[in-house]
Design an enzyme around this catalytic site. Structure first.
Site, mmCIF file in Angstrom:
data_model
loop_
_atom_site.group_PDB
_atom_site.id
_atom_site.type_symbol
_atom_site.label_atom_id
_atom_site.label_comp_id
_atom_site.label_asym_id
_atom_site.label_seq_id
_atom_site.Cartn_x
_atom_site.Cartn_y
_atom_site.Cartn_z
ATOM 1 N N LYS A 55 31.955 43.868 41.261
ATOM 2 C CA LYS A 55 30.828 43.737 40.338
ATOM 3 C C LYS A 55 29.537 44.216 41.022
ATOM 4 O O LYS A 55 28.797 44.984 40.462
ATOM 5 C CB LYS A 55 30.663 42.295 39.875
ATOM 6 C CG LYS A 55 31.948 41.616 39.396
ATOM 7 C CD LYS A 55 32.469 42.181 38.092
ATOM 8 C CE LYS A 55 33.867 41.714 37.728
ATOM 9 N NZ LYS A 55 34.063 40.304 37.573
ATOM 10 N N TRP A 64 35.046 32.420 32.439
ATOM 11 C CA TRP A 64 35.579 32.478 33.801
ATOM 12 C C TRP A 64 35.781 31.094 34.393
ATOM 13 O O TRP A 64 36.811 30.825 35.028
ATOM 14 C CB TRP A 64 34.715 33.347 34.705
ATOM 15 C CG TRP A 64 34.882 34.808 34.396
ATOM 16 C CD1 TRP A 64 33.941 35.663 33.921
ATOM 17 C CD2 TRP A 64 36.095 35.578 34.494
ATOM 18 N NE1 TRP A 64 34.483 36.912 33.726
ATOM 19 C CE2 TRP A 64 35.786 36.897 34.065
ATOM 20 C CE3 TRP A 64 37.407 35.296 34.887
ATOM 21 C CZ2 TRP A 64 36.749 37.918 34.028
ATOM 22 C CZ3 TRP A 64 38.361 36.317 34.853
ATOM 23 C CH2 TRP A 64 38.031 37.608 34.435
ATOM 24 N N ASP A 112 32.094 30.200 41.960
ATOM 25 C CA ASP A 112 32.494 31.579 41.686
ATOM 26 C C ASP A 112 31.208 32.362 41.412
ATOM 27 O O ASP A 112 30.572 32.183 40.383
ATOM 28 C CB ASP A 112 33.431 31.603 40.469
ATOM 29 C CG ASP A 112 33.842 33.021 40.070
ATOM 30 O OD1 ASP A 112 33.375 33.987 40.696
ATOM 31 O OD2 ASP A 112 34.652 33.142 39.120
HETATM 32 C C1 LIG Z 1 35.388 39.537 37.179
HETATM 33 C C2 LIG Z 1 35.343 38.090 37.415
HETATM 34 C C3 LIG Z 1 36.490 37.368 37.780
HETATM 35 C C4 LIG Z 1 37.846 38.022 37.933
HETATM 36 O O1 LIG Z 1 37.830 38.898 38.994
HETATM 37 P P1 LIG Z 1 39.165 39.638 39.490
HETATM 38 O O2 LIG Z 1 38.691 40.316 40.724
HETATM 39 O O3 LIG Z 1 39.563 40.593 38.406
HETATM 40 O O4 LIG Z 1 40.189 38.622 39.734
HETATM 41 C C5 LIG Z 1 36.357 36.014 37.998
HETATM 42 N N1 LIG Z 1 35.172 35.393 37.882
HETATM 43 C C6 LIG Z 1 34.051 36.060 37.523
HETATM 44 C C7 LIG Z 1 32.767 35.314 37.409
HETATM 45 C C8 LIG Z 1 34.102 37.424 37.279
HETATM 46 O O5 LIG Z 1 33.000 38.092 36.941
#
Ligand SMILES: *Cc1c(COP(=O)(O)O)cnc(C)c1O
Length: 369
Positions: free
Chosen positions: A201, A103, A177
């Site tokens: 999540k 990511w 993030d």
């Molecule tokens: C799932 C995830 C993403 C992508 O998320 P989207 O909502 O599909 O754009 C980005 N970073 C992390 C750490 C993730 O777990």
């Protein structure tokens, strides 16, 4: 009679049952207003109270300092990969990125398309199995920010969030993030200039993205910055209370219920204890399997939310997944880029569910060792 399975999917993921039950009960008629939240104006008094409660509960849970704003956006974490550099980099500025998994690498690649950014360190050469050591960081003293991913959902690598990131000087704004572990443990928000997370999540339904950012960053974004669409402009969104256009109103409502559920559960310290116990149980099962199950992540940074593991005999993968599914354990297939298995054990997964998984794994091992 509804049958619910144990959902170990990485996202969209399981939501707390009491939240879903409340959503069901209020679906047709929210608090005697004669309609459900999906159907009501985002400009009306009812929704104004919902988004205000969402923000107040989130601020209480995370102890968000006064000088931070909370934005309720769309586009997922992936849109933030672009929105962060578009807002935080003025012409001539550059930003640093730490690469500790898929990511953070994706965030870096997207930012490279839009701005001047550099890699300040990568653990890719060791298969993203550990964090970067302070001495491995090559930081630009003039960087506008440092981007990190504090929980790598695919590789299962997690950084602490209650303490500053090791090796990062105090004045460097850190952008994180936190999509897959925000609200799973206490965070010292003051260690970060900007935190973002897609909701699906650990927060609520897909379609909502949370951004928490320090107001001095906001103040530097011109309301009419050339090349920056209004909808992508953090300052515009903040000035309009996230209601520049129609927000993901239903997702905000469900997230607000999740925040209240977390408060009722005792807040983030209590949920962290529960998450630690769940993760310890699962890693112990893997580590005591004498190599039948393998997780190669350095023990000091193993994720408590996403536990990837492989079987020493990959020819057993299909049988493992099929028998798990038959036992009511769903979503265990690993990410396509990683293979093997992954158990995501977010806040909504109770210890009882992890016990069922561990019992299944031990039984499968006995039958196939
Ligand atoms: C799932 C995830 C993403 C992508 O998320 P989207 O909502 O599909 O754009 C980005 N970073 C992390 C750490 C993730 O777990």
């Amino acid at each position: 009679m509804t049958t619910r399975i144990w959902n170990f999917g990485a996202g969209p993921a399981a939501l707390p049952l009491p939240v879903l039950e409340q959503v069901r009960d209020e679906l047709l008629d929210w608090r005697a207003c004669g309609m459900g939240v999906m159907e009501m104006s985002h400009r009306g008094r009812a929704f104004a109270s919902i988004i205000a409660q969402a923000e107040a509960s989130l601020r209480a849970l995370l102890a968000i300092p006064e000088d931070y704003s909370v934005l309720f956006l769309q586009g997922g974490a992936t849109q933030q990969f672009a929105q962060v550099p578009m807002n935080l980099l003025a012409p001539g500025q550059s930003a640093d990125y730490c690469l500790t998994g898929s990511w953070s690498k994706k965030a870096f690649v997207e930012a490279q398309r839009l701005a001047t950014v550099r890699c300040a360190g990568s653990s890719e050469a060791v298969g993203f199995t550990r964090l970067l050591k302070p001495e491995e960081l090559d930081l630009d003293p003039h960087a506008a920010y440092l981007h990190v991913c504090t929980n790598e959902t695919i590789h299962g690598v997690e950084m602490p969030t209650a303490t500053p990131i090791a090796g990062v000087p105090a004045g460097l704004p850190v952008v994180a993030d936190m999509s897959s572990h925000l609200l799973s443990r206490p965070v010292d928000v003051a260690n970060f200039a900007l935190i973002y997370a897609g909701a699906q999540k650990n927060i609520g339904p897909a379609g909502l993205t949370l951004v928490i950012l320090r107001n001095d960053l906001l103040a530097r974004i011109e309301p009419q910055r050339p090349g920056l669409p209004n909808l992508m402009n953090y300052a515009q969104m903040a000035a309009h209370g996230s209601l520049l256009n129609t927000p993901p109103s239903f997702a905000i409502y469900v997230a607000a219920l999740v925040f209240q559920w977390l408060q009722a559960e005792g807040g983030l310290s209590a949920i962290e204890q529960n998450n630690s116990a769940k993760a310890a149980l699962l890693y112990h099962c893997i580590d005591s399997s004498q190599g039948f199950y393998i997780n190669s992540i350095s023990p000091d940074c193993r994720s408590r939310m996403n536990v990837p593991f492989t079987l020493a005999k990959p020819q057993l993968d299909a049988a493992f997944l099929a028998q798990a599914e038959a036992a009511g354990l769903s979503g265990l297939k690993g990410h396509a880029s990683f293979g093997g298995m992954r158990a995501s054990i977010y806040n909504a997964m109770p210890l009882a569910g992890v016990r069922v998984l561990v019992d299944f794994m031990n039984q499968f091992m006995r039958q196939n060792a």
